[in-house]
Scaffold this active site. Structure first.
Site, short mmCIF file in Angstrom:
data_model
loop_
_atom_site.label_atom_id
_atom_site.label_comp_id
_atom_site.label_asym_id
_atom_site.label_seq_id
_atom_site.Cartn_x
_atom_site.Cartn_y
_atom_site.Cartn_z
CB ALA A 331 -0.97 -0.03 1.18
CB SER A 332 0.25 4.71 1.12
OG SER A 332 -1.05 4.61 0.61
CB THR A 333 4.32 1.38 3.52
OG1 THR A 333 4.19 0.23 2.69
CG2 THR A 333 3.30 1.32 4.64
#
Lengths: 632, 367
Positions: A331-333
């Protein structure tokens, strides 16, 4: 009838006579050969009988293997995590007992043996030799030992044997780090044979099956000793003639900090997920938790089929080490790394702005990708995009970068590769590429696939340990780091501390790019608009972080995600990665919570609590040692 | 000799030879007695199962007429050679030697099949021509023997390759090859021994031979097995130490008590008297086998019956020879008595063929 070629007309009676002659020759040969055997046996058994009888009687020296004690395992503060506890078992040598049936009956009264125990004993008794010891009960309590000892004279042939058994005092808190040892089975035996270590395991019943116990089996096991004993004609030891002491296995000290480990486990609570804390300076794993867990002591004493089946079939999959085997969309990590690549490839600059109306459309198509913020972020630059985790900005960026540039760059950070952690249980997860998709699905790579990759969704999966390593490499501006659990090997005379490679792995055209990505990560926690501001705004140390909220199921283009409406197992995974202090990174955290919802609201507070704990502990005691032993 | 009416009515119709069956049962009883002594009930049960399977195989094979074997021999032989090659290429390694082929559901040892099919193949070839066999035929027959033997020796499995080679060579001998050629062959083999020793044998195989020559040189190392085995046999004396009372075996000084060294256990517990009985049973079986061979009605069946019987004797001789210190330890079990699945099936299958030969006669010869 079989047709045969014949060179000449057969003379059957001549052939039979020839065959008969040859048979007689052969028969005489056989008699001669048997005569040789016979003479030799006569010589051995009759002529040399006295000699061999004496040798047989003298043949009372038997060599017994003395198994080594297994090395102990400590945390970095010297707290014992795996020890050897003395246990007492009740045994009987069947042909020495006066009246076995009656004895067992009386024993049942004395120690209240269960039906299971009696049945197991009967089975063992039937299938083993009458002069070999059979165990009746494995772990006697001190009371039972006392009770039996007082009555021992009534039970001829029965005895109590002391031995050491592995014990993990913290139970399920360390299962996914330490693993466990269990009885050596046929598969283990094959491996031992293959390594030519049969002699080394003579007399040993247990072997490391998982985790540190398996990875460092060679160090922990030690070398067996030998005892030469004199036995009587029934094999009973009369006296010991010589004794070579076994070399015990070496003790090892882990980087794990007991307090942080227990704190992390407590913070995970009933969630399914994983937490990893790592020293950003040298890769020491301070805490590694995977939940749910299970009690490793079950496997040492021999887990019942039923219990094992329950663990195996549990929907929560407790046997999986989520920290190293759990595969999650990042995801956005991974947006900071994506920004680095875009800057380095000159796809964007520090000033580039993208307008976000709440969605993004693949050029020349109708395919729409939604931003998590329905009404959009408006005009965003790279700082804003990371702090607020703007999806549209990264849809655009990744579309321009293309998978062929993204995939090799992400591999430099360790995605799609083994992290090098000292556990055998690890998966590489998936760093997708054109070739990968071709061989996996036999399909070409589509632009849409790249767009999902841009926000860490789609085919891309990572493990928490990979995320930890990648975050540490960000904090170290491209320097490699190897996560490791082992701190040092301790033996009587020396302490060996392994060294690891920390060379530069990622080189960018300008150091400024690192600053951009890292500043934006600090903004995540320190700027009012940052996604984790609520968790870290009031921290008295500086933090850089990135939240991630991974979709587990696909939501249609214009459907609204509503956590209450979908089943618990389909809710988003909450993720958060962070390091602190910002100026000179010491500690990296990765928090992954399955089906817990948003990363900034659920995972970030856990990271905050752990950092607080870390810095509090650091103030109390002198700084946590970075390399050598922690005996202070 | 003609079978009596009584035998014809029961055993002959069942295609079973009562004399062979009697001898085999005697050996099996000895086997189970000794196995109980070294391995308890558990091992006894396991061997009973194996014996039952092997007996079933024997009876099944005895039902098949010899013509059938003759028809299928070349094909089976060819397949066996291919399987041996397959073992070397993709075989499963057990105890440091590649002998097994993993079929998924079971592991399979093609060299065992070769033990049976080798004499059949040589006999098939030789019996095309009139006896005595001439040089050219003998040479081709030798090629048939040598190729599979080398493939098995390469696994490496010295014991089996000796058995396979001798089963083929016995056929040649029985077929009446001239004594001159036999003399030449013996000379050739003697000349080959130095080559074998220096170039072909592996270190451990050389070690076994050296150990044989002087076991006391390394009593706790290489010589240990053979010394302990000789002590077991010798200390048995005339009457033995009694069943379940052999100290050498019960106190586990003896290696491989239930397989290769079972003869030592037997000699220790039952003494020279027991050994005499055991050897008599073997001689009885071998005599009966040779009688069946001489009563067989064509060259093919004569040759295979003779060869199977003689190979059986080689088993006995090599095993007893090696455990009593006359021959190097090559890993040949004591036939029918040693614990083990595959070898017992192969052996009883051989007896099945003998019974088939004896009970499928096309015409009676009165003599």
């Amino acid at each position: 009838m079989v047709k045969r070629k014949r060179n000449s007309i057969r003379n059957h009676s001549a052939e039979s006579a020839l065959f008969m002659r040859r048979t007689i020759v052969v028969f005489l040969g056989i008699l001669f050969a048997v005569g040789i055997l016979f003479t030799n046996l006569y010589y051995l058994q009759i002529n040399s009988f006295d000699t061999y009888k004496t040798r047989s009687n003298a043949n009372r020296i038997s060599v017994q293997t003395v198994p080594p004690n297994r090395g102990l395992i400590y945390d970095r503060n010297g707290v014992i995590l795996a020890e050897n506890r003395p246990v007492y078992s009740l045994q009987v040598i069947a042909n020495k007992a006066n009246d076995l049936k009656n004895d067992i009956k009386r024993l049942t009264k004395l120690l209240s043996l269960t039906d299971d125990e009696i049945e197991k004993f009967n089975k063992n008794n039937r299938y083993s030799r009458s002069f070999k010891a059979i165990t009746i009960r494995d772990q006697l309590t001190p009371e039972e030992v006392a009770l039996f000892t007082v009555n021992q004279h009534l039970f001829k042939g029965f005895s109590i044997q002391a031995s050491l058994k592995r014990y993990y005092p913290f139970g399920n808190a360390f299962t996914h780090v330490l693993g466990y040892i269990a009885k050596i089975n046929n598969r283990d035996l094959e491996k031992i044979e293959a390594k030519g270590e049969r002699a080394r395991y003579q007399g040993t019943h247990y072997i490391g099956k998982l985790g540190i116990e398996k990875y460092y089996e060679d160090i922990l096991h030690g070398q067996p000793g030998q005892r030469q004993v004199e036995v009587d004609s029934w094999g009973k030891v009369i006296r010991t003639l010589s004794f070579t002491a076994p070399t015990p296995g070496k003790d090892i000290k882990l980087n794990i900090d007991i307090n942080l480990q227990l704190k992390a486990q407590e913070l995970l609570g009933d969630n399914r997920g994983s937490i990893i804390l790592m020293d950003a300076r040298n890769g020491s794993i301070l805490s590694l938790v995977s939940a749910p867990s299970y009690d490793p002591n079950l496997f040492v004493t021999g887990i019942s089929q039923k219990q094992y089946q329950a663990l195996l079939e549990s929907r929560d999959r407790p046997l999986i080490n989520r920290a190293t085997q759990g595969r999650y969309p990042p995801a956005s990590t991974i947006k900071p790394q994506m920004a680095l690549l875009a800057l380095d490839e000159k796809v964007i600059t520090e000033e580039t702005q993208v307008y976000d109306p709440g969605w993004w459309i693949v050029p020349n198509s109708k395919r729409r990708f939604r931003d998590w913020k329905r009404w959009g972020h408006g005009l965003v630059d790279v700082f804003h995009a990371i702090e607020q985790s703007c999806d549209t900005f990264f849809y655009d960026t990744s579309y321009k970068l293309g998978i062929d540039r993204i995939e090799p760059f992400m591999r430099l950070f360790g995605f799609g590769e083994y992290s090098g952690l000292d556990l055998a249980e690890e998966t590489k997860a998936i760093m997708p590429s054109r070739d990968w998709k071709r061989s996996r699905f036999n399909q070409p790579w589509y632009d849409g696939d790249t767009i999902s990759i841009g926000i860490g969704q789609g085919y891309w999966t990572v493990t928490p340990i990979q995320l930890t390593k990648a975050t540490a490499m960000l904090a170290r501006r491209g320097d490699n780091i190897k996560p490791h659990i082992l701190q040092s090997i301790i033996s009587a005379d020396e302490t060996v501390t392994p060294k690891y490679d920390t060379s530069k792995k990622v080189t960018l055209a300008s150091e400024r790019y690192w600053e951009i990505a890292l500043e934006a990560m600090q903004g995540v926690t320190s700027k009012r608009r940052g996604t984790a501001y609520r968790s870290f705004g009031d921290a008295d140390y500086t933090v850089a972080g990135k939240s991630g909220t991974a979709q587990v199921i696909n939501i249609k283009e214009d459907e609204v995600y509503d956590a209450d409406k979908i089943s618990e197992r389909h809710r988003d995974n909450a993720m958060f990665i962070a390091f602190a202090p910002f100026e000179s990174p010491e500690i990296v955290a990765t928090v992954v919570l399955e089906n817990a919802g948003g990363g900034s609201t659920n995972a970030a507070p856990i990271a905050r609590a752990l950092f607080d704990e870390y810095f509090k502990e650091k103030e109390q005691v002198s700084p946590i040692p970075t390399t050598s032993s922690a005996d202070q | 000799m003609v079978s009596t009416q009584a035998q014809k009515s029961i055993f002959y119709r069942l295609h079973i030879d009562p004399y062979l069956l009697l001898g085999l049962f005697a050996l099996m009883s000895i086997s189970l007695t000794v196995l109980y002594s070294v391995g308890g009930l558990d091992m006894l049960y396991r061997q009973v199962t194996r014996l039952a399977i092997a007996l079933a195989a024997m009876i099944f094979i005895a039902q098949i007429p010899p013509e059938w074997y003759q028809r299928w021999t070349p094909a089976i032989f060819l397949v066996s050679v291919l399987l041996l090659i397959a073992v070397l290429v993709i075989g499963h390694t057990g105890k440091g030697a590649q002998r097994w082929l993993d079929l998924g559901f079971t592991k399979f040892q093609p060299s065992e099949v070769m033990k049976l099919i080798m004499p059949l193949m040589v006999a098939y070839y030789i019996s095309q021509f009139t006896m005595p066999t001439r040089f050219r035929q003998a040479f081709i027959a030798l090629l048939i023997v040598v190729i599979p033997t080398l493939l098995i020796a390469k696994q490496p499995d010295l014991g089996t390759s000796i058995l396979v080679a001798s089963s083929g060579i016995f056929v040649l001998f029985l077929s009446g090859v001239s004594w001159i050629y036999i003399g030449l062959a013996v000379a050739a083999v003697l000349a080959f021994i130095p080559i074998l020793w220096f170039f072909l044998m592996l270190d451990y195989q050389r070690g076994r031979v050296l150990t044989l020559l002087n076991p006391e040189a390394d009593p706790l190392g290489a010589g240990y097995h053979i010394i302990q085995s000789k002590i077991a046999i010798g200390s048995g004396g005339l009457w033995g130490k009694g069943w379940m009372h052999g100290t050498q075996s019960q106190l586990e000084f003896l290696p491989e008590r239930h397989t290769d060294f079972i003869f030592s256990v037997f000699s220790e517990e039952f003494g020279f008297v027991g050994v005499l009985l055991l050897l008599s049973i073997y001689i009885f079986l071998i005599t009966r086998g040779l009688i069946i061979a001489n009563q067989a009605q064509d060259a093919f069946t004569k040759l295979i019956a003779g060869s199977i019987t003689l190979t059986f004797f080689v088993y006995v001789f090599v095993n007893i020879g090696m455990v009593s210190g006359l021959l190097p330890v090559v890993g040949v079990p004591l036939p029918i008595v040693s614990f083990g699945g595959t070898s017992i099936v192969t052996l009883l299958a051989g007896f099945g063929i003998l019974m088939s030969i004896h009970t499928h006669k096309r015409f009676n010869i009165k003599r």
